[in-house]
Design an enzyme around this catalytic site. Structure first.
Site: not given
Ligand SMILES: C[S@@+](CC[C@H](N)C(=O)[O-])C[C@H]1O[C@@H](n2cnc3c(N)ncnc32)[C@H](O)[C@@H]1O
Length: 442
Positions: A259, A261, A263, A265, A286, A308, A325, A378
């Site tokens: 995942c 986008g 970008g 990480k 992404e 996906d 992420d 996050c």
């Protein structure tokens, strides 16, 4: 009343608040556009930023104050008046602006954007606000949740989710206060492209305990290493995540950022691996096209795909290291995104938890024997963090937690007894990142 004569700085602040609240604009994207069109001086731009971002963060509190002086529910007030009152109250209660200037300057904006009669109404309400101490002492009688929600301008469901994890109202209060403070951006020197020595020479401040991090008291898009794509804007919490995952690297592995986008990480991983091990392979995925384009700006184009990722059949190979992420509520990054707290709801949470679960299931199917998945959010929300860990382990008996505490070179910050990591903004001066490493046995 005479011809409207609003100051540019207040007018632009109002435009931003209105566009974010009414049109779904993102403050961090829209504000730079409005500022660059405005031709304001640096000090005025700083004023606009403080006023608009502060208003967006604190508007829950401002709405409570305004409601004391109006004869209906705040939500029933004309939307332009709502946002004008919010920027007026922000200046009166949160900024060092003289009361008379806060009122008259807001009224000038009101005359231009809403007309004379609405401006008179704004004038009348703001005058009443200036006549009060606005100390909100009455809140001390309320239960903690309601009191903190109004005082610190956070929705109650978000505060509850922090309490679920911290289990201490004083700690929750510190976190809410930290979420309301603007933070200068952290940047990361991409290995092989720039270094902290260079970032510091150019005016950034090194962050102790980090190899490539610095803090920038300035505008990143005007900082040469960022313009030249040799360094990135990245909160130190995300840098910890990447660095921790890199401590599991051995020679010649295949890496997937599932995942990726926009970008952040991916770029740090890609540049680090390019320096460490030329035999390692790296792929960033992404699905959203414009976000995939952003990844291509910071990672070699041939190494970016757009699928996906919940369907593992989209990938033509399997991997030794997979970073998930995952899309999440972002409740750990509220100080960086002023409107974020008002945008998410419990309903979003339900959808996100399902997506996170499906991404983890897919990552499991794409993982080689002895491989490692890093699951990251996050957000500290229990359903997106501990809940996902328990659910994943229950469904995959050949997977176990690889405790971060057992990795000699991993950061010690935020590591919990079970070997997962939870950072907190008020304790770690970072976004509230969560991280767990899952290892496949045999
Ligand atoms: C938290 S962000 C990733 C942030 C990124 N790793 C970084 O450091 O810049 C989550 C990303 O997952 C993407 N995403 C959403 N649904 C997805 C799916 N089904 N498969 C893969 N990625 C998905 C979102 O578009 C978003 O860009």
């Amino acid at each position: 009343m005479g011809k409207p004569n609003p100051s540019q700085s207040r007018l632009v602040a109002y435009e931003l608040v209105y566009q974010v609240n009414r049109d779904g604009a993102y403050a961090n994207i829209r504000l730079p556009e409005l500022l660059s069109k405005s031709k304001m001086e640096k000090a005025d731009k700083a004023f606009t930023t403080e006023l608009s971002y502060g208003t967006l963060r604190m508007q829950g509190r401002h709405d409570y104050i305004a409601t004391k002086y109006i004869d209906r529910k705040f939500s029933e007030v004309d939307p332009k008046i709502q946002d004008l009152l919010r920027i007026g109250i922000h200046q009166i209660t949160q900024m060092r602006v003289a009361d008379h200037a806060a009122v008259s300057e807001t009224v000038e904006v009101a005359k231009l954007v809403a007309g004379e009669s609405k401006a008179s109404y704004v004038n009348a309400v703001l005058r009443k606000v200036t006549a009060s101490s606005n100390d909100l002492v009455e809140l001390s009688n309320l239960p903690n949740l309601e009191r903190l929600s109004i005082s610190y301008s956070h929705p109650e469901w978000i505060i509850s989710s922090f309490y679920d994890q911290l289990k201490d109202w004083a700690e929750v209060e510190k976190l809410l206060a930290a979420n309301n403070l603007p933070a200068a951006p952290d940047i990361v020197a991409w290995p092989g492209k720039s270094s902290t020595t260079e970032l510091v020479q150019l005016g950034a401040t090194q962050i102790p305990g980090f190899s490539n991090a610095a803090n920038l008291d300035g505008i990143p898009s005007e900082f040469d290493p960022i313009i030249q794509r040799r360094a990135g804007v990245q909160d130190r919490g995300s840098q910890i995540v990447v660095e921790n995952f890199l401590t599991t690297a051995t020679i010649g592995q295949s890496w997937l950022d599932m995942c990726a986008g926009p970008g952040g990480k991916a770029a740090y991983l890609f540049h680090s691996l390019s320096q460490k091990d030329t035999t390692a392979t790296f792929l960033a995925n992404e699905p959203i096209p414009h976000r995939a384009e952003l990844v291509k700006r910071v990672v070699n184009n041939q190494q970016v795909v757009s699928f996906d990722a919940t369907d593992p059949d989209n990938f033509s190979s399997t991997f030794d290291r997979i970073l998930v992420d995952a899309p999440c509520t972002g409740l750990g990054a509220l100080r960086r995104r002023p409107e974020a707290r008002w945008r998410k709801s419990i309903n979003d949470l339900k959808e996100l938890v399902t997506l996170q679960r499906n991404l983890l299931t897919s990552a499991y199917k794409l993982l080689n024997p002895n491989g490692i998945i890093a699951y990251v959010t996050c957000s500290p929300h229990i359903a997106e963090t501990k809940g996902q860990v328990l659910d994943f382990l229950a469904r995959h008996k050949d997977m176990s937690i690889l405790p971060l505490s057992t990795l000699a070179d991993a950061h010690k910050q935020g590591v919990l007894k079970d070997g997962t990591m939870q950072l907190w903004t008020h304790q770690d001066q970072s976004d509230g990142m969560f991280m767990v490493l899952f290892k496949k046995v045999g």
